[in-house]
Structures are given as C-alpha cells and as structure tokens.
Design an enzyme around this catalytic site. Structure first.
Site, PDB file in Angstrom:
ATOM      1  CG  PHE A 143       2.350  57.143  65.536  1.00 24.46           C
ATOM      2  CD1 PHE A 143       1.277  58.018  65.668  1.00 24.46           C
ATOM      3  CD2 PHE A 143       3.112  56.876  66.661  1.00 24.46           C
ATOM      4  CE1 PHE A 143       0.981  58.622  66.882  1.00 24.46           C
ATOM      5  CE2 PHE A 143       2.825  57.471  67.893  1.00 24.46           C
ATOM      6  CZ  PHE A 143       1.752  58.349  67.993  1.00 24.46           C
ATOM      7  CG  HIS A 299       8.259  59.436  75.326  1.00 21.64           C
ATOM      8  ND1 HIS A 299       8.465  58.322  76.114  1.00 21.64           N
ATOM      9  CD2 HIS A 299       8.822  59.127  74.121  1.00 21.64           C
ATOM     10  CE1 HIS A 299       9.112  57.403  75.430  1.00 21.64           C
ATOM     11  NE2 HIS A 299       9.340  57.859  74.209  1.00 21.64           N
TER      12      HIS A 299
END
EC number: 6.5.1.8
Length: 384
Positions: A143, A299
């Site tokens: 994204f 992450h």
C-alpha cells in the site's frame, strides 16, 4: 522483559505476551525451520503468522548455509516514510483521492516519465528486467498511505528526525514486484528448498541477484513516493527506508553467519515505522537492538485470518463501500473487490498489542503514533 519472551527451545524464542494471538501452525513452522542444516537461532515476532512452508514475521540466523526459499519471492519488500510539505489541517479525503487518481499503470503514463526513466537508469543495471513494474505498488498487503501524527511520545527523538506534526506523512510499503518472484522460481527449479553453501558459486550467484532485487525494491518505493508527491503537487523528504525480506551477513551471539528476515523489521538501522492494518494506527519507534530478537522487530500487525477466509467472514457484515471507510475516519482506495476483504482491518491483529509486546520486551521505545488519512491499494488495474 517480564513475560514477553517465550523460550520455545534453547535456539528458538517467540516475542509474545500472554494475550498476543499466535496460530499454532505458525509456531510449528518456526520450530521446523530451526531444524534446517546450519540454522542456529530463530526468533518469532509478535506479528508471527503462517506462510507458505515458512512463517512470516520472524528472523533466522544460520551459518554455512543460506536459504533463498526462506526469504521468499518478495525480496527487498519493505517500507519508506516520507514527510510531505502538505499541511495536515488543510487536506480533505476527496481532494487527495482526486489528485492521486490512478497509479496502477507504468511510469511512462506520467508527465515526469522521462525524468523517472533517467533516475532508474542511474540506479539500476541495464540488464535488470521488470522495469514496467517500477513505481507501482502491487497486490497483497502492499500500500501507500497518507498519515498524520496524532500522538507524540518522545518529543526529542521526534525533533531529531526533522519531523513536523503539522505535515502530512506518506508511508510506502512495496517490494521487488515480479523480479523477486522470478529469482525465487529460478532457485526452486534448480535447488528446491535446499539451502546453498555460503562459500559456493551458486550462493554467490544467488546473492548477486538478491542484492539487485533489494535495490530494485528500494528504487520502486522511491518512485512510488515521487509519483504520489507529484500528483499531489508537493515535495517531500525521505525519513527512512528499510527492508523486511532479505538475507545479510551478520554476527549474532558472537558468531558470524547470515541473518534471514521474513517479514521482520531491522532493529539496527535507526527509527522505523511498524504499521497497523489500514484501519488502525501505525507507530514510529526507536529500536533497542538486541541479539535476543536477532536484531529484528515485528514488521506490522500480522494477519489473524487466512486470505481465503476473509470474504466469507466479512461479506455479510460489510459492503465494499463500507470497507472503503474505516473506524478512524480514513479512506481506502481499493477497487479489487476480493482484495478489500482480504485486507480488511478485522483480518489483522491490533497494532497496539504488537507495540505493547515490543515495549514490554525492551525492544523499542515509541516515538509517535500515526493515524491513517487515505490508503491507496489499487484502482483495479493492479498486476503482480
């Protein structure tokens, strides 16, 4: 560290609190990976979840061998944070949406196409293919997200990074697109899932291609950011860029070898962003590097549901239009009717739990919290 580190064996640990939801299959994959020849230490992060044979959200330390299959196909996948010159207080969802338009197509479609092609030529060897994918986000969990700071926890560290709470931020998450997958397929065709002896010609050849893919991913994030900034008619400054999927020479617990990160943020490269789902907060943190976690961190929030489950679980509760707006008031641009369900906030763990676990384990200090404003996934022309 309290109860935030679970020792699964002498060589395997899991950074997780009692209320951190971790699938049993992910833990089994973590332990199985520890049995690979030459594998010395394995550390699972609080965002750990099952992958295709290997867990995602983990770091692995080996000697003698490296394991390309463990890194996977999205070599160099990672995140870059840019601070734009836009005033957060003067932007609207509709205007941002209209200005960004469609960035699924190739860079040559933009007015700056020639300028960007010159940049590519200066950054990547001419023989690297897959260039039409540069400057595009891709599918899956990738994204680009415009964000604003809504909480500052460490004013001094925040200022040291040159950040301004009044300015809109741009977080880009993408990787090496088809190039990394091509490299993985070549390796699997020749060697299967076997490791490569670190001093072999085969290993050196793989690492040369791997390093090119990492650079490709970094240039890709740079071009995505430049493309969005140009669409918005503004400039920006890159604050950080880190890779989540790669293998590097390293020394852990006093021993030289190789660190493999599969969906893990480096803890030895300065401040990093750990994002939540597209309907959750992200966190800017200062890592406290530790061999306990193999110099690595979570992450992201980590998947809670498999992709194949998401539409069945959510389609009776939410329409596509409803998923395009989040509980935090942000907008999600995603014209792929399957992907928007797969990437719904409900499919992910709460980011606050991930961060609380890392703080409790003594692995990070929180600098600031970021709130999503607008997330770009795809206008429906996303390609792998």
């Amino acid at each position: 560290m309290g109860n935030y580190v679970q020792l699964l064996s002498a060589r395997v640990n899991l950074i997780a609190s009692a209320d951190t939801w971790i699938e049993g299959d992910a833990i089994a994959q973590l332990q199985n990976t520890a049995k690979l020849p030459g594998m010395h230490y394995v550390s699972g992060m609080p965002d750990l979840h099952p992958g295709r044979g290997y867990p995602v959200g983990a770091a692995f330390f080996s000697t003698e061998y490296i394991y390309p299959a463990l890194i996977g196909g999205d070599i160099g996948c990672g995140m870059a944070l840019w601070q734009t010159n836009l005033d957060t207080r003067k932007v609207s969802h509709s205007k941002l949406d209209k200005k960004i338009g469609n960035i699924d197509g190739p860079l040559c479609d933009e007015a700056q196409g020639e300028e960007w092609q010159a940049l590519i030529a200066s950054q990547l060897p001419a023989e690297i293919g897959f260039r039409p994918a540069l400057g595009t986000i891709g599918g899956g969990n990738h994204f680009a997200e415009l964000q604003c700071f809504d909480e500052i926890h460490d004013v001094e560290a925040f200022a040291a990074l040159g950040l301004n709470k009044a300015q809109l931020q741009l977080l880009v998450h993408s990787g090496s697109r088809g190039l990394g997958q091509h490299i993985l397929r070549q390796h699997i065709d020749q060697h299967g899932h076997q490791g490569l002896l670190a001093d072999s010609n085969e290993c050196r050849a793989y690492l040369a291609e791997h390093d090119q893919a990492v650079r490709f991913a970094e240039v890709n994030r740079l071009l995505i950011a430049q493309r969005i900034l140009a669409k918005l008619g503004t400039d920006g400054a890159q604050i950080l860029d880190v890779n989540h999927n790669l293998v590097l020479p390293a020394q852990m617990h006093g021993q030289p070898g190789w660190i493999h990160r599969k969906g893990a943020t480096p803890a030895d490269q300065g401040a990093v962003v750990i994002p939540g789902s597209r309907g959750d907060y992200s966190y800017l943190v200062q890592p406290m590097a530790s061999d306990l976690s193999l110099q690595s961190l979570a992450h992201g929030a980590g998947r809670k549901w498999m992709r194949s489950e998401c539409k069945g679980r959510l389609s009776s509760r939410y329409t596509v239009a409803q998923l395009s707006r989040t509980k935090l008031g942000s907008q999600v641009i995603c014209a792929d009717r399957v992907l928007i369900y797969e990437e719904a906030p409900e499919a992910y763990k709460p980011a606050s739990n991930i961060i609380a676990t890392l703080v409790g384990a003594g692995l990070v200090n929180v600098i600031a919290r970021l709130k999503p404003v607008l997330t770009y996934k795809t206008r429906g022309e996303c390609c792998e």
